[in-house]
Write a protein that holds these residues in place. Sequence first.
Motif: not given
Length: 502
Positions: A254-255, A303-305, A350-351, A358-359
Amino acid sequence: MASSSEFETNLATAKTVLRTAASVAAVAMVARSVLQDFMPPEFQELLSSGIKSFFNRFSSRMTMVIEEFDGMGSNHIYEAAEIYLGGKISPSTQRLKVSKPEKEKSFTITVERNETVVDVFNGVKFKWILVCRQVEANNGGFHNPRDLNSTLRSEVRSFELSFHKKYLDLVLKSYLPQIVSESKSVKQEKKTLKIFTVDPERLYRKNAWVPTNLDHPATFETLALDTEIKNFILEDLERFVSRKDYYRKVGKAWKRGYLLYGPPGTGKSSLIAAMANYLNFDVYDLELTELRANTDLKKLLITMANRSILVVEDIDCTVDFHDRNSAVDQSDQRQNGNKTKQLTLSGLLNFVDGLWSSCGDERIIIFTTNHKEKLDPALLRPGRMDVHVHLSYCTPCGFRLLAFNYLGIKEHALFEEIEQQIQDTEVTPAEVAEELLKSDDPDIALENLIKFMKVKKKENEEAKAEKEKEETKADKEGDEKDSTQAEPKDDQEGYAALQAET
């Protein structure tokens, strides 16, 4: 007489009961004092837990413990309960904690330690208690990342939720999910936008993102964009945030990726700020030159929200990526027998679009560039940069919006002349805005803008002529160089032919 005797008997019995209760209380106090003075705290806690457990066997109540941390990470349920209970304060509540960081929109109300809050859901009563206990650092070495003094001491906090045992399914399937959902809405409403930057010194120790309040005033109403482009972006954003189930159904993270390209001063940064204000999303500003390896990208991503915008500005000139297909020099590839860490294009891809992307949910990734043609085609395909937005020079529509924002006018006698010059002159919205700022008088401001654009047009024509002259000179030098390089070849061919004849 009999009545008097019966009264004396009852009185004696009452005295005996009171003496016995007082003796038992005294013994209990002495026992408690002995336990506290001579028994280790661990044994006291074990004994207390055993007694509670014994009596709980005969109770119809159940207590659910929700600790602040789950291992080394935060407990999402605890955070949700903390926000939820802050809005459930009743007249019976005696103690609260109130805070308001500088520049935040509103007060933050939370439950004080050992305070009880009663909540009712679907006609069922639930009791919440915030339980806190101090843990010395030398007794177990517990570290609380929210406690700045955790090197000396730390506080372990947890919520205890009590309810009738028969409502366990209701709690797990309805009550707790409702708390999570409602707290998310409350948090979003009270949220103060932040912009996060990377602190290189913290990159290898803890969360490297450092927040600052984002007070940028840009909105879609104030952007000097054509109405068609503006409406397209708004519709795309609305469609994205409302399609959580759709993305999961089709198997995609979901991006959403945006590429903003165009000359400097055309409003790329202002558009990003307007998107953040419209969605109420925090902004994470990633400077790739601060990173050393692909693993740094992964650390920052996880570590991003959620509900955030990741921005990489000037992607074409921030860092020189190693080509995915070319071999890197062996001295750079290995150092002391180990592969050298490096930031590669493959790592960035990949990022953006690999497993690591997907993180997190509901994220927008924005790249900006002044030169789209310099980017690797692999970055531009859908799935990485889904939407390409060209921000060009100022248009008549953009000028009218700027005139209204800066001068408060929708019509003027000079508009027709200005719009004609804007169509013939490459001038950015930032340059037009700067001229309009110079005077509050519309007549003076617009006349100055006309003079500026006449000068700008002349400068553009001179720059264009100079560029064509340099290109012609370069082509001529290239032809001469090719001719010079061809002469030795002709000599060699002639010499070979002479040898053949001989």
